[in-house]
Design an enzyme around this catalytic site. Structure first.
Site, PDB file in Angstrom:
ATOM      1  N   GLY A  62       1.081  11.537   1.062  1.00 57.39           N
ATOM      2  CA  GLY A  62       2.362  11.538   1.136  1.00 57.39           C
ATOM      3  C   GLY A  62       2.762  11.761  -0.875  1.00 57.39           C
ATOM      4  O   GLY A  62       3.628  10.556  -0.722  1.00 57.39           O
TER       5      GLY A  62
ATOM      6  N   TYR B 103      14.136  16.815  12.885  1.00 54.68           N
ATOM      7  CA  TYR B 103      13.355  16.215  12.381  1.00 54.68           C
ATOM      8  C   TYR B 103      13.857  14.484  13.168  1.00 54.68           C
ATOM      9  O   TYR B 103      13.062  13.537  13.460  1.00 54.68           O
ATOM     10  CB  TYR B 103      14.403  16.091  11.222  1.00 54.68           C
ATOM     11  CG  TYR B 103      13.685  14.358   9.691  1.00 54.68           C
ATOM     12  CD1 TYR B 103      12.252  13.870   9.337  1.00 54.68           C
ATOM     13  CD2 TYR B 103      14.611  13.310   9.253  1.00 54.68           C
ATOM     14  CE1 TYR B 103      12.115  13.084   8.676  1.00 54.68           C
ATOM     15  CE2 TYR B 103      14.605  12.717   9.198  1.00 54.68           C
ATOM     16  CZ  TYR B 103      13.237  12.516   8.535  1.00 54.68           C
ATOM     17  OH  TYR B 103      12.756  11.088   7.798  1.00 54.68           O
TER      18      TYR B 103
ATOM     19  N   LYS C  62      11.009  11.475  14.723  1.00 52.99           N
ATOM     20  CA  LYS C  62      11.488  11.091  14.475  1.00 52.99           C
ATOM     21  C   LYS C  62      11.133   9.432  15.573  1.00 52.99           C
ATOM     22  O   LYS C  62      10.628   8.621  15.326  1.00 52.99           O
ATOM     23  CB  LYS C  62      12.169  10.179  13.415  1.00 52.99           C
ATOM     24  CG  LYS C  62      11.879  10.918  12.265  1.00 52.99           C
ATOM     25  CD  LYS C  62      11.043  10.259  11.261  1.00 52.99           C
ATOM     26  CE  LYS C  62      10.334  10.905  10.176  1.00 52.99           C
ATOM     27  NZ  LYS C  62       9.469   9.922   9.838  1.00 52.99           N
TER      28      LYS C  62
ATOM     29  N   GLY D 189       5.652  12.216  -3.000  1.00 57.07           N
ATOM     30  CA  GLY D 189       6.619  12.347  -2.182  1.00 57.07           C
ATOM     31  C   GLY D 189       7.287  11.079  -3.025  1.00 57.07           C
ATOM     32  O   GLY D 189       6.784  10.418  -4.116  1.00 57.07           O
ATOM     33  N   GLN D 190       9.251  11.463  -2.418  1.00 52.61           N
ATOM     34  CA  GLN D 190       9.820  10.517  -3.327  1.00 52.61           C
ATOM     35  C   GLN D 190       8.961   9.142  -3.140  1.00 52.61           C
ATOM     36  O   GLN D 190       9.415   8.231  -3.717  1.00 52.61           O
ATOM     37  CB  GLN D 190      11.296  10.389  -2.752  1.00 52.61           C
ATOM     38  CG  GLN D 190      12.031   9.627  -3.539  1.00 52.61           C
ATOM     39  CD  GLN D 190      13.952   9.896  -2.449  1.00 52.61           C
ATOM     40  OE1 GLN D 190      13.538  10.367  -1.413  1.00 52.61           O
ATOM     41  NE2 GLN D 190      14.126   9.198  -3.205  1.00 52.61           N
TER      42      GLN D 190
HETATM   43  P1  NAD Z   1       9.365  13.392   0.604  1.00 59.09           P
HETATM   44  O1  NAD Z   1       9.533  14.928   1.115  1.00 59.09           O
HETATM   45  O2  NAD Z   1       9.359  13.147  -0.851  1.00 59.09           O
HETATM   46  O3  NAD Z   1       7.025  13.458   0.529  1.00 59.09           O
HETATM   47  C1  NAD Z   1       6.844  13.815   1.930  1.00 59.09           C
HETATM   48  C2  NAD Z   1       5.054  14.108   1.462  1.00 59.09           C
HETATM   49  O4  NAD Z   1       4.559  14.747   2.722  1.00 59.09           O
HETATM   50  C3  NAD Z   1       5.453  15.464   0.080  1.00 59.09           C
HETATM   51  O5  NAD Z   1       4.766  15.245  -1.107  1.00 59.09           O
HETATM   52  C4  NAD Z   1       4.679  16.544   1.394  1.00 59.09           C
HETATM   53  O6  NAD Z   1       4.121  16.908  -0.092  1.00 59.09           O
HETATM   54  C5  NAD Z   1       3.445  15.720   1.685  1.00 59.09           C
HETATM   55  N1  NAD Z   1       2.878  16.754   3.027  1.00 59.09           N
HETATM   56  C6  NAD Z   1       4.051  17.333   3.890  1.00 59.09           C
HETATM   57  N2  NAD Z   1       3.068  18.396   4.440  1.00 59.09           N
HETATM   58  C7  NAD Z   1       1.743  17.193   4.877  1.00 59.09           C
HETATM   59  C8  NAD Z   1       0.711  17.269   5.303  1.00 59.09           C
HETATM   60  N3  NAD Z   1       0.442  18.960   6.276  1.00 59.09           N
HETATM   61  N4  NAD Z   1      -0.490  16.873   4.915  1.00 59.09           N
HETATM   62  C9  NAD Z   1      -0.292  16.355   4.012  1.00 59.09           C
HETATM   63  N5  NAD Z   1       1.416  15.431   2.904  1.00 59.09           N
HETATM   64  C10 NAD Z   1       1.924  16.604   3.250  1.00 59.09           C
HETATM   65  O7  NAD Z   1       9.604  11.804   1.825  1.00 59.09           O
HETATM   66  P2  NAD Z   1       9.380  10.460   1.373  1.00 59.09           P
HETATM   67  O8  NAD Z   1      11.454  10.239   0.916  1.00 59.09           O
HETATM   68  O9  NAD Z   1       9.071   9.806   0.361  1.00 59.09           O
HETATM   69  O10 NAD Z   1       9.513  10.322   2.737  1.00 59.09           O
HETATM   70  C11 NAD Z   1       8.324  10.110   3.049  1.00 59.09           C
HETATM   71  C12 NAD Z   1       8.366   9.504   4.708  1.00 59.09           C
HETATM   72  O11 NAD Z   1       9.994   8.218   4.550  1.00 59.09           O
HETATM   73  C13 NAD Z   1       8.717  10.245   5.619  1.00 59.09           C
HETATM   74  O12 NAD Z   1       8.320  10.150   7.332  1.00 59.09           O
HETATM   75  C14 NAD Z   1      10.178  10.350   5.927  1.00 59.09           C
HETATM   76  O13 NAD Z   1      10.746  10.810   7.115  1.00 59.09           O
HETATM   77  C15 NAD Z   1      10.689   8.987   5.835  1.00 59.09           C
HETATM   78  N6  NAD Z   1      12.018   8.645   5.292  1.00 59.09           N
HETATM   79  C16 NAD Z   1      12.256   8.984   4.043  1.00 59.09           C
HETATM   80  C17 NAD Z   1      13.322   8.763   3.927  1.00 59.09           C
HETATM   81  C18 NAD Z   1      14.070   8.860   2.360  1.00 59.09           C
HETATM   82  O14 NAD Z   1      15.293   8.920   2.455  1.00 59.09           O
HETATM   83  N7  NAD Z   1      13.839   9.440   1.390  1.00 59.09           N
HETATM   84  C19 NAD Z   1      14.373   8.144   4.802  1.00 59.09           C
HETATM   85  C20 NAD Z   1      14.596   8.040   5.232  1.00 59.09           C
HETATM   86  C21 NAD Z   1      13.024   8.014   6.117  1.00 59.09           C
HETATM   87  N1  SER Z   2      16.752  10.837   3.609  1.00 51.99           N
HETATM   88  C1  SER Z   2      16.413  11.418   4.837  1.00 51.99           C
HETATM   89  C2  SER Z   2      16.552  12.774   5.212  1.00 51.99           C
HETATM   90  O1  SER Z   2      17.822  13.186   4.041  1.00 51.99           O
HETATM   91  C3  SER Z   2      16.433  10.499   6.248  1.00 51.99           C
HETATM   92  O2  SER Z   2      15.531  10.265   7.516  1.00 51.99           O
HETATM   93  O3  SER Z   2      16.001  13.146   5.849  1.00 51.99           O
END
Ligand code: NAD
Ligand code: SER
Length: 327
Positions: free
Chosen positions: A13, A148, A152, A16-17
């Protein structure tokens, strides 16, 4: 016995963000050639693509994951590939497939290859309507209302099981909503807290998809990156928890966030038009007790709302002036 070292790392990933910034931080710290960025369908930007190895992996297909792990002799995985809460409610089957089958593949490969360490983030989405919503304790009622959140909770349980049953050193935090200036979020409920900054800079107007009085726990990306690396570098014997640490930095309402931005951009206007994401936000806590993370591995955030807002607006304004705000 000395703990095994983290030497060759894979970030799933990575486009991603979080991944786009964590990969760069890991490359700076451990050497650019030692951190493999794995994207999926979204193309990487030049910074990520050109600063170290880049591969494509579908985590729900074990063969694609294993091929990259074998090619680079990976011993540590930062597993960030996931479907987030808002997209997960629209595509619950995909959410289960990526978040659960993808995680299972990562854990199985880590077990078979006796890998050094795995990072798998959880979320405030593990909590639900019956959870105490103020100062939410580390160990409490979960009961998520979204697919979701279900993935988790399942993920936390699976990670903790793999640690206890097979000795896989898997660690994780329950990130709050993350706010960042590099990569837009990928379809979560807390996305408004990022979009509001972009739109304040670009148009001085924003239509917010949650009510003005909606309070959620949030964190600035530099703190999230620091927490991730600090936890992964912590001594294992100090950790009584593993894949489910509460983590906090700040909590504010959408209205308080808008007011903070208005201090810098006086003409900024916000209207509130709640959509389906309001119902998700209403099931999540307002404030989090992260004293366990502070005690077990020394967690301390650096940014509050005022410091984050100054930094976000400086960075996004510079990008806007260069013409690459929404690149
Ligand atoms: P994001 O959506 O920005 O990035 C996730 C990435 O996963 C994407 O680039 C997507 O292309 C990739 N992806 C989707 N399906 C896939 C697959 N089958 N194989 C490989 N890659 C795949 O998410 P993020 O915000 O960077 O989150 C990363 C982790 O952190 C996740 O587990 C998310 O649940 C967790 N998280 C994020 C936040 C937040 O606010 N950003 C908060 C809590 C938890
Ligand atoms: N920022 C994430 C969402 O809104 C929390 O896991 O899905």
């Amino acid at each position: 016995m000395l703990p095994k070292a983290m030497t060759r790392m894979l970030v799933t990933g990575a486009v991603g963000q979080i991944g786009s910034e964590l990969t760069m931080a890991l490359r700076e710290r451990y050497g650019h050639e030692n951190v493999v960025a794995a994207g999926h369908r979204t193309l990487p930007g030049p910074t990520l693509r050109d600063s170290g190895p880049y591969e494509t992996v579908d985590v729900s297909r074990r063969d694609t994951l294993e091929a990259v792990i074998e090619k680079y002799q990976i011993d540590t995985i930062f597993h960030l590939a996931a479907i987030l809460s808002a997209v997960g409610e629209q595509k619950p089957h995909l959410c289960w497939d990526v978040n659960i089958n993808g995680l299972y593949n990562v854990l199985e490969v880590a077990r078979e290859r006796e890998m050094t360490r795995i990072f798998c983030p959880s979320s405030i989405a593990v909590f639900g309507c019956n959870t105490p919503c103020e100062n939410t304790p580390q160990d409490t009622i979960l009961g998520p209302a979204t697919m979701y959140g279900v993935t988790k909770v399942t993920g936390e349980l699976l990670c903790n099981y793999y640690h206890k049953r097979f000795g896989v050193d898997v660690r994780g935090v329950r990130y709050p909503g993350l706010i960042s200036s590099e990569t837009l979020p990928g379809g979560g409920t807390t996305d408004y807290a990022v979009a509001i900054y972009y739109e304040a800079v670009a148009n001085q107007r924003y239509t917010c998809f949650v009510r003005e009085n909606t309070v959620l726990p949030m964190m600035y990306m530099p703190d999230a990156i620091k927490a991730t690396i600090d936890l992964m570098e912590a001594d294992l014997p100090r950790l009584k928890h593993h894949a489910d640490y509460n983590l906090a930095a700040m909590s504010f309402s959408a209205g308080e966030l808008a007011a903070e931005i208005k201090k810098h951009i006086p003409d900024f206007e916000v209207e509130y038009k709640p959509d389906f994401r309001q119902a998700i936000a209403d099931t999540w806590p307002r404030t989090i007790d992260d004293s366990t993370a502070r005690e077990e591995w020394g967690w301390r955030p650096a940014y509050d709302l005022a410091a984050m807002t100054t930094d976000m607006l400086d960075k996004l304004t510079a990008r806007h002036l260069r013409g690459d705000l929404y690149r």
